[in-house]
Design a protein around this motif. Structure first.
Motif, PDB file in Angstrom:
ATOM      1  N   VAL A  68       0.749  -1.162   0.037  1.00  0.00           N
ATOM      2  CA  VAL A  68      -0.044  -0.009  -0.012  1.00  0.00           C
ATOM      3  C   VAL A  68       0.847   1.207   0.041  1.00  0.00           C
ATOM      4  CG1 VAL A  68      -1.756   1.267   1.227  1.00  0.00           C
ATOM      5  CG2 VAL A  68      -1.868  -1.193   1.222  1.00  0.00           C
ATOM      6  N   GLN A  70       2.587   4.496   0.758  1.00  0.00           N
ATOM      7  CA  GLN A  70       2.553   5.279   2.129  1.00  0.00           C
ATOM      8  C   GLN A  70       1.918   6.520   2.056  1.00  0.00           C
ATOM      9  OE1 GLN A  70       6.726   6.121   3.202  1.00  0.00           O
ATOM     10  NE2 GLN A  70       7.004   7.180   1.365  1.00  0.00           N
ATOM     11  N   CYS A  73      -2.777   7.689   2.820  1.00  0.00           N
ATOM     12  CA  CYS A  73      -3.609   8.402   4.080  1.00  0.00           C
ATOM     13  C   CYS A  73      -3.434  10.032   3.841  1.00  0.00           C
ATOM     14  CB  CYS A  73      -2.838   7.840   5.248  1.00  0.00           C
ATOM     15  SG  CYS A  73      -1.194   8.294   5.464  1.00  0.00           S
ATOM     16  N   HIS A  95      -5.604   1.894   5.855  1.00  0.00           N
ATOM     17  CA  HIS A  95      -4.770   2.987   5.338  1.00  0.00           C
ATOM     18  C   HIS A  95      -5.717   4.246   4.610  1.00  0.00           C
ATOM     19  CE1 HIS A  95      -0.763   1.181   5.405  1.00  0.00           C
ATOM     20  NE2 HIS A  95      -1.540  -0.061   5.354  1.00  0.00           N
TER      21      HIS A  95
END
Length: 207
Positions: A68, A70, A73, A95
């Protein structure tokens, strides 16, 4: 380049990661982004993107993601996310659960795990597609999660044989679609678990 608001990129290779991410990072007005790798053997590498465009509203990523990104978010303006054939081994949901404007989420073979747990957040989500999860056998929805969900579509998740746990909490759910569902799941929706879904006005079970 910095004035673009929509961009569609195909034939991406893993080796393109740095140049691709630098270019995207400089597109501060970008609102819609679609990226597809060159073939199913390639992995989409996106971690070099340290700061995504602040006004990005729609994001479509096609083919395998190693992990995923980073920066997911940080997508504070995102309203629509579509992950197609990402085959993540890492659970995506924690996330993106807190994204304040995410209204539509479409996941097609996006995760190879057996369980999807909606444990928190997704406060603005109204439409959710869960498609082609070959190993998925359990969906769990905690209370007060996805309170505004209106439409849930589950397609080609043949190992899912029980009704999503907590579906009765989705009191605003207006439509449930099951496509290419297991016989066990169809039977439970129609019989054993009918009380759990009776609050949903429209329930469609397709072949």
């Amino acid at each position: 380049m910095t004035q673009l608001t929509t961009i569609v990129i195909s034939n991406v290779k893993a080796a393109d990661e740095t140049d691709l991410c630098i270019s995207i990072q400089n597109m501060r007005l970008l609102r819609i982004l679609s990226i597809k790798v060159t073939n199913e053997e390639e992995t989409l590498q996106m971690d070099a993107l340290s700061s995504p465009p602040p006004n990005l509203q729609k994001l479509l990523l096609t083919r395998k993601l190693e992990k995923v990104p980073q920066w997911f978010c940080s997508l504070q303006s995102l309203t629509y996310l579509y992950l197609h054939w990402s085959r993540l081994e890492e659970d995506l949901l924690p996330h993106i659960a807190a994204l304040p404007h995410l209204g539509r989420l479409k996941l097609t073979n996006a995760y190879v795990g057996k369980q999807l747990r909606f444990g928190t957040g997704f406060l603005k989500l109204t439409v959710l597609w869960i498609c082609n999860f070959p190993q998925l056998d359990e969906i769990i929805i905690e209370k007060e999660v996805m309170p505004n969900l209106k439409s849930l579509w589950i397609d080609s998740c043949m190992e899912l044989k029980i009704v999503p746990m907590g579906i009765e909490y989705l009191q605003n759910l207006q439509q449930l679609d099951l496509t290419s569902a297991s016989r066990e799941l169809k039977n439970r929706i129609r019989n054993v678990d009918i009380l759990k879904v009776q609050h949903i006005p429209k329930r469609y079970i397709w072949k």
